[in-house]
Enzyme design. Sequence first.
Site, PDB file in Angstrom:
ATOM      1  N   ARG A 103       0.876  -1.085   0.039  1.00 13.30           N
ATOM      2  CA  ARG A 103       0.157  -0.110  -0.164  1.00 13.30           C
ATOM      3  C   ARG A 103       0.933   1.299   0.041  1.00 13.30           C
ATOM      4  O   ARG A 103       1.607   1.340   0.990  1.00 13.30           O
ATOM      5  CB  ARG A 103      -0.961  -0.080   1.123  1.00 13.30           C
ATOM      6  CG  ARG A 103      -1.657   1.288   1.412  1.00 13.30           C
ATOM      7  CD  ARG A 103      -2.643   1.351   2.343  1.00 13.30           C
ATOM      8  NE  ARG A 103      -3.854   0.444   1.836  1.00 13.30           N
ATOM      9  CZ  ARG A 103      -4.971   0.433   2.432  1.00 13.30           C
ATOM     10  NH1 ARG A 103      -5.553   1.061   3.347  1.00 13.30           N
ATOM     11  NH2 ARG A 103      -6.080  -0.115   1.857  1.00 13.30           N
ATOM     12  N   HIS A 130      -7.335   0.969  -6.393  1.00 14.21           N
ATOM     13  CA  HIS A 130      -7.662   0.012  -5.482  1.00 14.21           C
ATOM     14  C   HIS A 130      -8.102  -1.231  -5.881  1.00 14.21           C
ATOM     15  O   HIS A 130      -9.209  -1.489  -5.760  1.00 14.21           O
ATOM     16  CB  HIS A 130      -8.510   0.602  -4.345  1.00 14.21           C
ATOM     17  CG  HIS A 130      -8.340   0.283  -2.958  1.00 14.21           C
ATOM     18  ND1 HIS A 130      -7.579  -0.893  -2.873  1.00 14.21           N
ATOM     19  CD2 HIS A 130      -8.788   0.347  -1.859  1.00 14.21           C
ATOM     20  CE1 HIS A 130      -7.630  -1.343  -1.478  1.00 14.21           C
ATOM     21  NE2 HIS A 130      -8.497  -0.581  -0.936  1.00 14.21           N
ATOM     22  N   GLN A 133      -9.984  -3.947  -3.810  1.00 16.64           N
ATOM     23  CA  GLN A 133     -11.269  -3.553  -3.310  1.00 16.64           C
ATOM     24  C   GLN A 133     -12.218  -3.619  -4.562  1.00 16.64           C
ATOM     25  O   GLN A 133     -13.275  -3.858  -4.319  1.00 16.64           O
ATOM     26  CB  GLN A 133     -11.164  -1.631  -3.068  1.00 16.64           C
ATOM     27  CG  GLN A 133     -12.504  -1.233  -2.519  1.00 16.64           C
ATOM     28  CD  GLN A 133     -12.960  -1.807  -1.191  1.00 16.64           C
ATOM     29  OE1 GLN A 133     -12.074  -1.778  -0.279  1.00 16.64           O
ATOM     30  NE2 GLN A 133     -14.182  -2.400  -1.137  1.00 16.64           N
ATOM     31  N   ARG A 293     -13.662  -8.559   1.111  1.00 14.69           N
ATOM     32  CA  ARG A 293     -12.187  -8.530   0.609  1.00 14.69           C
ATOM     33  C   ARG A 293     -11.475  -9.875   0.780  1.00 14.69           C
ATOM     34  O   ARG A 293     -10.443 -10.175   0.199  1.00 14.69           O
ATOM     35  CB  ARG A 293     -11.570  -7.242   1.495  1.00 14.69           C
ATOM     36  CG  ARG A 293     -12.085  -6.015   1.274  1.00 14.69           C
ATOM     37  CD  ARG A 293     -11.534  -5.150  -0.053  1.00 14.69           C
ATOM     38  NE  ARG A 293      -9.947  -5.451  -0.259  1.00 14.69           N
ATOM     39  CZ  ARG A 293      -9.468  -4.139   0.629  1.00 14.69           C
ATOM     40  NH1 ARG A 293     -10.097  -3.489   1.169  1.00 14.69           N
ATOM     41  NH2 ARG A 293      -8.228  -4.325   0.402  1.00 14.69           N
TER      42      ARG A 293
END
Length: 308
Positions: A103, A130, A133, A293
Amino acid sequence: MKRDFLCLADLTPEQLEALLDLAITLKKEYRLGGNRPLLANKALAMIFQKPSLRTRVSFEMAMEHLGGHAFYLSPDEIKLGERESIPDVARVLSRYVNAIMARVFAHEHVVALARWATVPVINGLSDYNHPCQGLADLLTIAEKLGRLRGVRLTYLGDANNVLTSLLFGGALTGMHIRAATPKDYAPSAQVLAQARAIAEKTGATIEWFEDPHEAVRGSDVLYTDTWTSMGQEAEAARRRQVFPPYQINAALLREAGTYVGVMHCLPAHRGEEITDEVADGPQSWIFDQAENRLHAQKAILVDLLRGQ
Ligand code: CP
Ligand code: NVA
Protein backbone atom coordinates in the site's frame (compact mmCIF):
# COMPACT_ATOMS: atom_id res chain seq x y z
CA MET A 1 6.71 -15.78 -15.88
CA LYS A 2 5.55 -14.20 -12.64
CA ARG A 3 2.41 -12.10 -12.77
CA ASP A 4 1.37 -9.12 -10.62
CA PHE A 5 -1.98 -7.65 -9.57
CA LEU A 6 -1.62 -3.90 -9.98
CA CYS A 7 -4.70 -2.72 -11.89
CA LEU A 8 -7.97 -4.33 -12.97
CA ALA A 9 -7.46 -2.89 -16.46
CA ASP A 10 -4.50 -5.28 -16.88
CA LEU A 11 -6.98 -8.19 -16.91
CA THR A 12 -9.14 -9.49 -19.73
CA PRO A 13 -12.87 -9.89 -19.07
CA GLU A 14 -12.29 -13.66 -18.99
CA GLN A 15 -9.48 -13.41 -16.43
CA LEU A 16 -11.61 -11.18 -14.22
CA GLU A 17 -14.55 -13.57 -14.46
CA ALA A 18 -12.28 -16.50 -13.54
CA LEU A 19 -11.02 -14.60 -10.46
CA LEU A 20 -14.59 -13.89 -9.38
CA ASP A 21 -15.54 -17.55 -9.85
CA LEU A 22 -12.53 -18.61 -7.78
CA ALA A 23 -13.49 -16.14 -5.04
CA ILE A 24 -17.02 -17.59 -4.95
CA THR A 25 -15.63 -21.14 -4.66
CA LEU A 26 -13.20 -20.18 -1.89
CA LYS A 27 -15.94 -18.31 -0.02
CA LYS A 28 -18.20 -21.39 -0.18
CA GLU A 29 -15.42 -23.60 1.13
CA TYR A 30 -14.71 -21.17 3.97
CA ARG A 31 -18.40 -20.99 4.90
CA LEU A 32 -18.59 -24.78 4.97
CA GLY A 33 -15.49 -24.93 7.19
CA GLY A 34 -13.38 -26.60 4.52
CA ASN A 35 -10.49 -24.27 3.67
CA ARG A 36 -7.94 -26.11 1.53
CA PRO A 37 -4.23 -25.52 2.32
CA LEU A 38 -3.72 -24.01 -1.12
CA LEU A 39 -0.98 -21.67 0.13
CA ALA A 40 0.84 -24.06 2.47
CA ASN A 41 4.43 -22.92 3.09
CA LYS A 42 3.84 -19.66 1.22
CA ALA A 43 4.68 -16.31 2.77
CA LEU A 44 3.35 -12.84 1.98
CA ALA A 45 5.17 -9.63 2.94
CA MET A 46 2.77 -6.71 3.45
CA ILE A 47 4.33 -3.26 3.05
CA PHE A 48 2.23 -0.33 4.30
CA GLN A 49 3.04 3.34 3.75
CA LYS A 50 -0.47 4.27 5.00
CA PRO A 51 -2.88 3.04 7.71
CA SER A 52 -5.27 0.12 7.10
CA LEU A 53 -7.80 -2.08 8.86
CA ARG A 54 -9.44 -4.16 6.13
CA THR A 55 -6.48 -4.66 3.81
CA ARG A 56 -4.09 -5.66 6.54
CA VAL A 57 -6.40 -7.99 8.44
CA SER A 58 -8.08 -9.58 5.42
CA PHE A 59 -4.77 -10.38 3.71
CA GLU A 60 -3.35 -11.78 6.93
CA MET A 61 -6.41 -13.96 7.52
CA ALA A 62 -6.55 -15.02 3.87
CA MET A 63 -3.01 -16.39 4.11
CA GLU A 64 -3.73 -18.06 7.44
CA HIS A 65 -6.94 -19.75 6.23
CA LEU A 66 -5.11 -21.19 3.23
CA GLY A 67 -2.20 -22.54 5.28
CA GLY A 68 0.31 -19.77 4.55
CA HIS A 69 1.83 -16.92 6.51
CA ALA A 70 1.72 -13.12 6.19
CA PHE A 71 3.61 -10.42 8.02
CA TYR A 72 3.15 -6.68 8.34
CA LEU A 73 5.89 -4.15 7.60
CA SER A 74 4.96 -0.76 9.02
CA PRO A 75 5.65 2.59 7.30
CA ASP A 76 8.58 3.21 9.65
CA GLU A 77 10.13 -0.21 9.22
CA ILE A 78 11.18 -0.07 5.57
CA LYS A 79 10.84 3.61 4.70
CA LEU A 80 10.42 2.62 1.08
CA GLY A 81 12.75 4.68 -1.08
CA GLU A 82 14.27 6.49 1.91
CA ARG A 83 16.16 3.96 4.03
CA GLU A 84 16.55 1.70 1.02
CA SER A 85 15.76 1.99 -2.68
CA ILE A 86 12.64 0.33 -4.07
CA PRO A 87 14.64 -1.97 -6.41
CA ASP A 88 16.72 -3.19 -3.46
CA VAL A 89 13.68 -3.76 -1.21
CA ALA A 90 11.98 -5.68 -4.03
CA ARG A 91 14.97 -7.89 -4.73
CA VAL A 92 15.72 -8.63 -1.07
CA LEU A 93 12.11 -9.48 -0.17
CA SER A 94 11.90 -11.73 -3.23
CA ARG A 95 14.60 -13.92 -1.66
CA TYR A 96 12.49 -14.47 1.49
CA VAL A 97 8.82 -14.53 0.52
CA ASN A 98 6.53 -15.80 -2.23
CA ALA A 99 4.56 -12.59 -2.79
CA ILE A 100 4.54 -8.92 -1.81
CA MET A 101 1.50 -6.77 -1.12
CA ALA A 102 2.11 -3.03 -0.93
CA ARG A 103 0.00 0.00 0.00
CA VAL A 104 1.78 3.08 -1.28
CA PHE A 105 1.26 6.78 -1.85
CA ALA A 106 2.58 7.04 -5.42
CA HIS A 107 1.35 4.38 -7.84
CA GLU A 108 4.72 4.33 -9.59
CA HIS A 109 6.20 2.91 -6.38
CA VAL A 110 4.11 -0.26 -6.55
CA VAL A 111 4.89 -0.46 -10.28
CA ALA A 112 8.61 -0.21 -9.45
CA LEU A 113 8.28 -2.92 -6.80
CA ALA A 114 6.65 -5.18 -9.38
CA ARG A 115 9.32 -4.34 -11.95
CA TRP A 116 12.16 -5.39 -9.62
CA ALA A 117 10.59 -8.18 -7.56
CA THR A 118 10.93 -11.71 -8.86
CA VAL A 119 7.75 -12.68 -6.98
CA PRO A 120 4.19 -11.43 -7.63
CA VAL A 121 3.35 -7.95 -6.34
CA ILE A 122 -0.20 -7.00 -5.31
CA ASN A 123 -1.36 -3.38 -5.18
CA GLY A 124 -3.05 -2.90 -1.79
CA LEU A 125 -4.04 0.69 -2.75
CA SER A 126 -2.14 3.50 -4.39
CA ASP A 127 -3.06 7.10 -5.17
CA TYR A 128 -4.19 5.83 -8.60
CA ASN A 129 -6.35 2.79 -7.89
CA HIS A 130 -7.47 0.07 -5.45
CA PRO A 131 -7.88 -3.15 -7.44
CA CYS A 132 -8.36 -5.49 -4.44
CA GLN A 133 -11.29 -3.32 -3.37
CA GLY A 134 -12.62 -3.32 -6.92
CA LEU A 135 -12.60 -7.12 -7.08
CA ALA A 136 -14.38 -7.39 -3.70
CA ASP A 137 -16.94 -4.83 -4.91
CA LEU A 138 -17.71 -6.82 -8.05
CA LEU A 139 -18.05 -9.99 -5.97
CA THR A 140 -20.50 -8.21 -3.66
CA ILE A 141 -22.65 -6.87 -6.51
CA ALA A 142 -22.69 -10.26 -8.24
CA GLU A 143 -23.83 -11.94 -5.01
CA LYS A 144 -26.49 -9.37 -4.21
CA LEU A 145 -27.98 -8.98 -7.68
CA GLY A 146 -27.08 -12.31 -9.28
CA ARG A 147 -25.29 -10.60 -12.17
CA LEU A 148 -22.88 -7.86 -13.16
CA ARG A 149 -23.72 -7.31 -16.83
CA GLY A 150 -26.22 -4.47 -17.15
CA VAL A 151 -26.08 -3.43 -13.48
CA ARG A 152 -26.40 0.36 -13.10
CA LEU A 153 -24.03 1.69 -10.44
CA THR A 154 -23.69 5.36 -9.53
CA TYR A 155 -20.62 6.50 -7.61
CA LEU A 156 -20.94 9.81 -5.76
CA GLY A 157 -18.17 12.04 -4.44
CA ASP A 158 -14.48 12.26 -5.21
CA ALA A 159 -12.99 10.69 -8.34
CA ASN A 160 -10.36 8.78 -6.43
CA ASN A 161 -8.49 5.47 -6.46
CA VAL A 162 -11.61 3.49 -5.53
CA LEU A 163 -13.60 4.99 -8.40
CA THR A 164 -10.81 4.21 -10.87
CA SER A 165 -10.98 0.52 -9.98
CA LEU A 166 -14.78 0.55 -10.16
CA LEU A 167 -14.65 2.13 -13.62
CA PHE A 168 -12.23 -0.50 -14.91
CA GLY A 169 -14.03 -3.38 -13.16
CA GLY A 170 -17.43 -2.17 -14.34
CA ALA A 171 -16.17 -1.69 -17.89
CA LEU A 172 -14.71 -5.21 -17.99
CA THR A 173 -17.93 -6.81 -16.73
CA GLY A 174 -20.47 -4.93 -18.88
CA MET A 175 -21.88 -2.67 -16.16
CA HIS A 176 -23.29 0.85 -16.58
CA ILE A 177 -21.22 3.09 -14.33
CA ARG A 178 -22.01 6.72 -13.60
CA ALA A 179 -19.66 8.93 -11.63
CA ALA A 180 -21.20 12.05 -10.09
CA THR A 181 -18.54 14.46 -8.87
CA PRO A 182 -17.93 18.20 -8.60
CA LYS A 183 -16.36 19.53 -11.81
CA ASP A 184 -12.97 20.07 -10.19
CA TYR A 185 -12.88 16.53 -8.80
CA ALA A 186 -13.96 14.62 -11.90
CA PRO A 187 -12.26 11.47 -13.20
CA SER A 188 -9.20 12.18 -15.32
CA ALA A 189 -9.56 12.16 -19.09
CA GLN A 190 -7.04 9.31 -19.20
CA VAL A 191 -9.03 7.07 -16.82
CA LEU A 192 -12.32 7.82 -18.60
CA ALA A 193 -10.78 7.10 -22.00
CA GLN A 194 -9.25 3.81 -20.82
CA ALA A 195 -12.49 2.68 -19.17
CA ARG A 196 -14.51 3.64 -22.26
CA ALA A 197 -12.11 1.79 -24.56
CA ILE A 198 -12.75 -1.38 -22.53
CA ALA A 199 -16.48 -0.63 -22.35
CA GLU A 200 -16.75 -0.46 -26.14
CA LYS A 201 -15.80 -4.12 -26.32
CA THR A 202 -18.04 -5.37 -23.49
CA GLY A 203 -21.22 -3.31 -23.88
CA ALA A 204 -20.57 -1.38 -20.67
CA THR A 205 -21.16 2.36 -20.45
CA ILE A 206 -19.19 4.96 -18.51
CA GLU A 207 -20.73 8.37 -17.84
CA TRP A 208 -19.78 11.45 -15.85
CA PHE A 209 -22.38 13.73 -14.19
CA GLU A 210 -22.05 16.89 -12.17
CA ASP A 211 -25.62 16.69 -10.85
CA PRO A 212 -25.98 13.95 -8.22
CA HIS A 213 -29.79 13.91 -8.48
CA GLU A 214 -29.76 13.27 -12.20
CA ALA A 215 -27.03 10.64 -11.77
CA VAL A 216 -28.81 8.47 -9.18
CA ARG A 217 -32.03 8.15 -11.15
CA GLY A 218 -32.56 4.56 -12.31
CA SER A 219 -29.57 3.15 -10.40
CA ASP A 220 -29.35 -0.34 -8.91
CA VAL A 221 -26.43 0.54 -6.62
CA LEU A 222 -25.09 3.75 -5.07
CA TYR A 223 -21.45 3.87 -3.99
CA THR A 224 -19.44 6.46 -2.13
CA ASP A 225 -16.06 6.90 -0.45
CA THR A 226 -14.29 9.50 1.66
CA TRP A 227 -14.06 13.01 0.23
CA THR A 228 -10.42 13.23 1.38
CA SER A 229 -8.21 10.26 0.64
CA MET A 230 -5.09 9.38 2.57
CA GLY A 231 -2.37 11.83 1.52
CA GLN A 232 -4.82 14.67 0.77
CA GLU A 233 -5.40 15.74 4.40
CA ALA A 234 -4.21 19.32 3.76
CA GLU A 235 -7.21 19.79 1.41
CA ALA A 236 -9.80 18.39 3.82
CA ALA A 237 -11.37 21.73 4.84
CA ARG A 238 -11.81 22.87 1.23
CA ARG A 239 -13.21 19.49 0.21
CA ARG A 240 -15.75 19.61 3.05
CA GLN A 241 -17.16 22.81 1.43
CA VAL A 242 -17.54 21.30 -2.04
CA PHE A 243 -18.79 17.76 -1.55
CA PRO A 244 -21.95 17.92 0.66
CA PRO A 245 -24.37 17.79 -2.33
CA TYR A 246 -22.92 14.35 -3.11
CA GLN A 247 -23.65 12.88 0.35
CA ILE A 248 -25.64 9.63 0.31
CA ASN A 249 -28.46 10.39 2.72
CA ALA A 250 -32.03 9.15 3.06
CA ALA A 251 -33.39 11.79 0.65
CA LEU A 252 -30.94 10.98 -2.15
CA LEU A 253 -31.45 7.26 -1.61
CA ARG A 254 -35.22 7.75 -1.95
CA GLU A 255 -34.62 9.47 -5.28
CA ALA A 256 -32.66 6.41 -6.41
CA GLY A 257 -35.26 3.84 -5.33
CA THR A 258 -36.37 1.32 -2.69
CA TYR A 259 -34.37 -1.61 -4.04
CA VAL A 260 -31.09 0.20 -4.50
CA GLY A 261 -28.08 -1.22 -2.62
CA VAL A 262 -25.57 1.08 -0.95
CA MET A 263 -21.83 0.48 -0.97
CA HIS A 264 -18.82 2.11 0.69
CA CYS A 265 -15.29 0.72 0.73
CA LEU A 266 -14.80 2.02 4.32
CA PRO A 267 -13.51 3.66 6.43
CA ALA A 268 -16.65 5.84 6.40
CA HIS A 269 -16.76 9.43 7.57
CA ARG A 270 -20.28 9.27 8.88
CA GLY A 271 -22.10 12.55 8.51
CA GLU A 272 -19.92 13.51 5.54
CA GLU A 273 -20.14 11.27 2.47
CA ILE A 274 -22.75 8.99 4.06
CA THR A 275 -25.23 9.34 6.92
CA ASP A 276 -25.60 6.84 9.77
CA GLU A 277 -29.17 6.24 8.69
CA VAL A 278 -28.07 4.99 5.28
CA ALA A 279 -24.86 3.22 6.34
CA ASP A 280 -26.77 1.26 9.00
CA GLY A 281 -30.04 1.02 7.07
CA PRO A 282 -31.64 -1.96 5.33
CA GLN A 283 -30.23 -1.06 1.90
CA SER A 284 -26.60 -0.99 3.10
CA TRP A 285 -24.24 -3.69 1.85
CA ILE A 286 -21.13 -2.23 3.44
CA PHE A 287 -20.21 -4.97 5.88
CA ASP A 288 -20.78 -7.77 3.35
CA GLN A 289 -18.58 -5.74 1.05
CA ALA A 290 -15.86 -5.51 3.72
CA GLU A 291 -16.07 -9.27 4.32
CA ASN A 292 -15.63 -9.90 0.62
CA ARG A 293 -12.14 -8.39 0.72
CA LEU A 294 -11.13 -11.64 2.41
CA HIS A 295 -12.60 -13.90 -0.26
CA ALA A 296 -11.55 -11.75 -3.22
CA GLN A 297 -7.96 -11.56 -2.00
CA LYS A 298 -7.81 -15.31 -1.43
CA ALA A 299 -8.64 -15.65 -5.13
CA ILE A 300 -5.91 -13.17 -6.09
CA LEU A 301 -3.31 -14.96 -3.94
CA VAL A 302 -4.24 -18.44 -5.12
CA ASP A 303 -4.27 -17.32 -8.73
CA LEU A 304 -0.86 -15.63 -8.52
CA LEU A 305 0.84 -18.34 -6.48
CA ARG A 306 -0.68 -21.34 -8.24
CA GLY A 307 2.03 -23.60 -9.53
CA GLN A 308 4.89 -21.60 -8.00
N1 CP B 1 -11.21 -0.34 2.17
C1 CP B 1 -9.93 -0.44 2.62
O1 CP B 1 -8.99 -0.64 1.87
O2 CP B 1 -9.81 -0.32 3.98
P1 CP B 1 -8.45 -0.14 4.78
O3 CP B 1 -7.89 1.19 4.42
O4 CP B 1 -8.84 -0.22 6.23
O5 CP B 1 -7.52 -1.25 4.40
N1 NVA C 1 -9.97 6.62 -1.19
C1 NVA C 1 -9.58 6.17 0.13
C2 NVA C 1 -9.76 4.69 0.24
C3 NVA C 1 -9.42 4.11 1.58
C4 NVA C 1 -9.57 2.63 1.61
C5 NVA C 1 -8.14 6.56 0.40
O1 NVA C 1 -7.30 6.42 -0.50
O2 NVA C 1 -7.85 7.03 1.50
